[in-house]
Design a protein around this motif. Structure first.
Motif, PDB file in Angstrom:
ATOM      1  N   SER A 330      75.983  10.172  35.025  1.00  0.00           N
ATOM      2  CA  SER A 330      74.742   9.696  35.639  1.00  0.00           C
ATOM      3  C   SER A 330      73.608   9.457  34.654  1.00  0.00           C
ATOM      4  CB  SER A 330      74.287  10.698  36.706  1.00  0.00           C
ATOM      5  OG  SER A 330      75.219  10.759  37.762  1.00  0.00           O
ATOM      6  N   THR A 331      73.805   9.811  33.375  1.00  0.00           N
ATOM      7  CA  THR A 331      72.735   9.578  32.397  1.00  0.00           C
ATOM      8  C   THR A 331      72.457   8.088  32.200  1.00  0.00           C
ATOM      9  OG1 THR A 331      74.292   9.656  30.539  1.00  0.00           O
ATOM     10  CG2 THR A 331      73.188  11.732  31.166  1.00  0.00           C
ATOM     11  N   THR A 383      65.776  10.218  40.833  1.00  0.00           N
ATOM     12  CA  THR A 383      65.308  11.600  40.934  1.00  0.00           C
ATOM     13  C   THR A 383      66.406  12.518  41.454  1.00  0.00           C
ATOM     14  OG1 THR A 383      63.046  10.850  41.387  1.00  0.00           O
ATOM     15  CG2 THR A 383      63.598  13.120  41.982  1.00  0.00           C
ATOM     16  N   GLN A 384      67.103  12.085  42.492  1.00  0.00           N
ATOM     17  CA  GLN A 384      68.127  12.921  43.113  1.00  0.00           C
ATOM     18  C   GLN A 384      69.543  12.581  42.643  1.00  0.00           C
ATOM     19  OE1 GLN A 384      67.483  13.185  47.468  1.00  0.00           O
ATOM     20  NE2 GLN A 384      65.488  12.214  47.106  1.00  0.00           N
ATOM     21  N   SER A 385      69.625  11.595  41.736  1.00  0.00           N
ATOM     22  CA  SER A 385      70.917  11.150  41.185  1.00  0.00           C
ATOM     23  C   SER A 385      71.874  10.729  42.301  1.00  0.00           C
ATOM     24  CB  SER A 385      71.552  12.247  40.328  1.00  0.00           C
ATOM     25  OG  SER A 385      72.554  11.698  39.485  1.00  0.00           O
ATOM     26  N   CYS A 386      71.395   9.829  43.155  1.00  0.00           N
ATOM     27  CA  CYS A 386      72.185   9.355  44.292  1.00  0.00           C
ATOM     28  C   CYS A 386      73.244   8.351  43.834  1.00  0.00           C
ATOM     29  CB  CYS A 386      71.259   8.716  45.330  1.00  0.00           C
ATOM     30  SG  CYS A 386      72.122   7.985  46.726  1.00  0.00           S
ATOM     31  N   ASP A 387      74.512   8.728  43.948  1.00  0.00           N
ATOM     32  CA  ASP A 387      75.612   7.853  43.522  1.00  0.00           C
ATOM     33  C   ASP A 387      75.729   6.622  44.424  1.00  0.00           C
ATOM     34  OD1 ASP A 387      76.300   9.599  41.481  1.00  0.00           O
ATOM     35  OD2 ASP A 387      77.699  10.721  42.749  1.00  0.00           O
ATOM     36  N   THR A 534      69.849  14.147  34.375  1.00  0.00           N
ATOM     37  CA  THR A 534      71.065  14.953  34.308  1.00  0.00           C
ATOM     38  C   THR A 534      72.289  14.060  34.497  1.00  0.00           C
ATOM     39  OG1 THR A 534      70.894  15.390  36.666  1.00  0.00           O
ATOM     40  CG2 THR A 534      69.926  17.017  35.179  1.00  0.00           C
ATOM     41  N   GLY A 535      73.427  14.576  34.071  1.00  0.00           N
ATOM     42  CA  GLY A 535      74.673  13.841  34.250  1.00  0.00           C
ATOM     43  C   GLY A 535      75.854  14.790  34.317  1.00  0.00           C
ATOM     44  N   THR A 536      76.848  14.411  35.106  1.00  0.00           N
ATOM     45  CA  THR A 536      78.085  15.178  35.197  1.00  0.00           C
ATOM     46  C   THR A 536      79.237  14.190  35.112  1.00  0.00           C
ATOM     47  OG1 THR A 536      76.995  16.766  36.665  1.00  0.00           O
ATOM     48  CG2 THR A 536      79.401  16.844  36.561  1.00  0.00           C
ATOM     49  N   PHE A 562      72.825  15.686  29.594  1.00  0.00           N
ATOM     50  CA  PHE A 562      71.391  15.546  29.864  1.00  0.00           C
ATOM     51  C   PHE A 562      70.765  14.693  28.767  1.00  0.00           C
ATOM     52  CE2 PHE A 562      66.929  16.647  29.491  1.00  0.00           C
ATOM     53  CZ  PHE A 562      66.505  16.622  30.810  1.00  0.00           C
ATOM     54  N   ILE A 563      69.833  13.820  29.182  1.00  0.00           N
ATOM     55  CA  ILE A 563      68.997  13.091  28.227  1.00  0.00           C
ATOM     56  C   ILE A 563      67.545  13.297  28.643  1.00  0.00           C
ATOM     57  CG2 ILE A 563      70.740  11.331  27.708  1.00  0.00           C
ATOM     58  CD1 ILE A 563      69.191   9.417  29.578  1.00  0.00           C
TER      59      ILE A 563
END
Length: 616
Positions: A330-331, A383-387, A534-536, A562-563
């Motif tokens: 997600s970065t 903000t919420q990292s919505c895929d 953030t990223g996973t 993370f960046i």
């Protein structure tokens, strides 16, 4: 009768005189011929062949010694010494002048019991097969006590001399080794490529990192000196010297204190971290974990030690910063979103509904949040990292537009950092797949590419550079480790609407400071505004939306990414963190990056980090 006898007596005396005179003349002639031969021989040796025999005679008395250059030292940005030269003692041997090589080997092995006998045997085997008149240096150094002990027995071994030299030493041991690199013995492959004139008398060379990249600067040029020796090869006096030219000292952009702090955050973790100065591309911290001690390689690493490092399952030799290629997860969402709104693919205020999944051609692409995020716009999606938001957006953009939006930030190509062997990563496109896979591109692959999965691969350095470019509002800086003024003007990404850039950066600030932000709990005590994402990244494909981490092997856990950069208005540091198998980016990588940025701004930039205005 008497007269007859007297006649014969006179005749005999005359014959005797003639015989004596003949013998005298013969002897005189023989002596004269011998004398002329000696004069001729002397003339042949002393005049006609003077240069040859004078050279041979002088060669027995006068020896030419090569003076190796002093290797340049390496300092950090604050003039802290990172690579030094320490005086040690070395054994030099000339086979032609030695009487008992085996006795020398036994004496040295007894003198240096810490040296692996197998390594000692290998050296003497090569020595016995080498040039008889070439001096060879034992690749194991002696300390002062060992040198003193050898000085007592050294007279027993003609052709073997004890000399002082400088040895490369890394005072901080394993810290920053993947950036610094290390030196080691020159091997046969390297020897074939080197200039013999420059490496006379030198047996070490930069093997990796800065030591290798700046080898021509650090190495210097050798000198020579004439010395007078006795028949046993002992030096009597120095006759003439042409001094060596030492290598240049260099300063790096690294801050060793920040480097040590960054490495301390990786306790029992594998991964990479890069901290850049966004204004000029200077690398402030360069972390690849796990690491190793470069001092092990200077004199030649023991076979067992090297084997243990090579077989270590954590693979400490891998330079994860430039060679570790990971799905960025997600970065990359902020960069995809910026490309979409810059090219009018979607309005930043348009909302979509996320039920927790996105269906396309009878396949359900799940969001990380099973219950979904409800209605979200671009700000909320970041903000919420919505895929789901990016799944939908990707089909409107297409893979080639995503590629073109991300490429200027440094994805899919080398950053050009001053290190050898940097990996390119992968930024997929239709053309890339045709050329590398020989297959067409499918729209389903576009969907997963929009959230940094699929074919996408990036290095920690590429993520850090992309973050710095975003922090600079499009000014491209090249990461570098050598501290020097930039000679070339920076490139600038074309900006169609600067407000779009500010919207994306604001959304990244909400990641840190909004209650719904995926990393907000790690930024509660910050007195400055910070932007982050953030990223996973999945290590293997899942049939279900989630997995139980306790039920699968640690090596199959998701990577944590993370960046981020800070402060938002005038960025002083940009950071990218990847923790292998660290799980959620908000759980592992994000707190590490926040701690590092806070530490840097408190200690180096002197920005107060107490309570202050917070982003909402």
């Amino acid at each position: 009768m008497t007269e007859h006898l007297e006649f014969h007596s006179d005749q005999e005396r005359l014959q005797q005189k003639r015989l004596l005179r003949f013998r005298l003349y013969f002897a005189l002639g023989f002596v004269l011929v011998l004398f002329l031969f000696l004069i001729g021989r002397m003339a042949y040796l002393q005049w006609y062949n003077f240069d040859r025999y004078h050279g041979l005679a002088e060669g027995n008395r006068i020896s030419i010694e090569i003076l190796p250059p002093t290797r340049g030292k390496i300092y950090d940005r604050n003039h802290v010494l990172l690579a030094d030269n320490q005086p040690v003692y070395a054994i030099k041997m000339i086979r032609e002048k030695m009487t008992d090589i085996d006795a020398v080997q036994q004496a040295l092995q007894k003198l240096m019991p810490e040296v692996d006998p197998e390594s000692m045997d290998k050296f003497f085997k090569r020595f016995k097969q080498g040039n008889r008149v070439k001096p060879y240096t034992l690749p194991f150094t002696l300390d002062e006590q060992q040198a003193a002990e050898y000085a007592v027995i050294g007279y027993q071994f003609p052709g073997v001399t004890l000399s002082a030299r400088l040895k490369r030493v890394y005072p901080f041991h394993e810290h920053a080794v993947h950036a610094l690199g290390y030196v080691g013995r020159i091997n046969q492959k390297e020897l074939q490529k080197l200039d013999p004139a420059l490496y006379r008398g030198t047996d070490i060379i930069g093997k990796s990192g800065i030591e290798k990249y700046y080898e021509p600067i650090l190495h210097g040029q050798p000198g020579v000196q004439q010395v007078e020796t006795n028949a046993r090869g002992r030096v009597l006096r120095k006759l003439e010297t042409l001094p060596a030219i030492p290598g240049q000292d260099i300063h790096l952009t690294l801050d060793i204190k920040l480097q040590q702090y960054a490495e301390s955050l990786f306790t029992q973790k594998r991964g990479g971290l890069v901290a850049l100065d966004p204004q000029n591309g200077e690398v402030l911290a360069y972390v690849s974990m796990p690491t190793f001690d470069p001092n092990l390689f200077v004199d030649g690493i023991a076979h067992d030690t090297y084997r243990d490092l090579l077989n270590n399952p954590n693979r400490p030799f891998i330079n994860r910063v430039i060679n570790g290629q990971y799905p960025p997860g997600s970065t990359i969402k902020p960069f995809v979103a910026l490309g979409a709104i810059e090219n009018n693919v979607i309005s930043p205020s348009k909302k979509i509904y996320d039920p927790g999944y996105f269906e396309y051609k009878n396949h359900r692409y799940r969001d990380w949040k099973r219950t979904g995020h409800g209605f979200v716009d671009m700000d909320a999606a970041i903000t919420q990292s919505c895929d789901t938001y990016f799944y939908m957006l990707s089909l409107d953009m297409g893979i080639d537009n995503i590629h073109d939006a991300l490429y200027p930030f440094g994805f899919g190509h080398r950053t050009g950092i001053d290190l050898y062997g940097e990996s390119r990563g992968i930024l997929p496109s239709q053309e890339w797949k045709r050329e590398t896979k020989g297959k067409p591109w499918y729209r389903g692959e576009t969907i997963i590419s929009s959230i940094g999965q699929g074919y996408n691969l990036a290095t920690p350095l590429q993520l850090a550079q992309a973050t710095a470019v975003l922090a600079n509002r499009g000014k491209v800086v090249q990461p570098h480790l050598l501290r020097m003024p930039l000679s070339e003007p920076s490139e600038q990404i074309e900006i169609k609407n600067i407000d779009n850039w500010e919207r994306v950066i604001t959304a990244m600030s909400h990641v840190m400071h909004s209650k719904k932000g995926t990393a907000h709990k790690h930024a509660l005590d910050l007195g400055f505004k910070m932007a982050g994402k953030t990223g996973t990244a999945q290590v293997f494909s899942l049939k279900e939306a989630n997995y139980n981490a306790d039920e699968i092997d640690k090596s199959l856990h998701d990577h944590s990414l993370f960046i981020g950069f800070a402060p938002i208005d005038k960025p002083k540091i940009a950071v990218a963190v990847i923790v292998e198998n660290g799980g959620s980016g908000s759980k592992t990588a994000a707190p590490m990056a926040v701690q590092l940025i806070k530490h840097y701004l408190e200690e180096q930039a002197k920005i107060p980090t107490g309570s202050g205005d917070q982003a909402s």
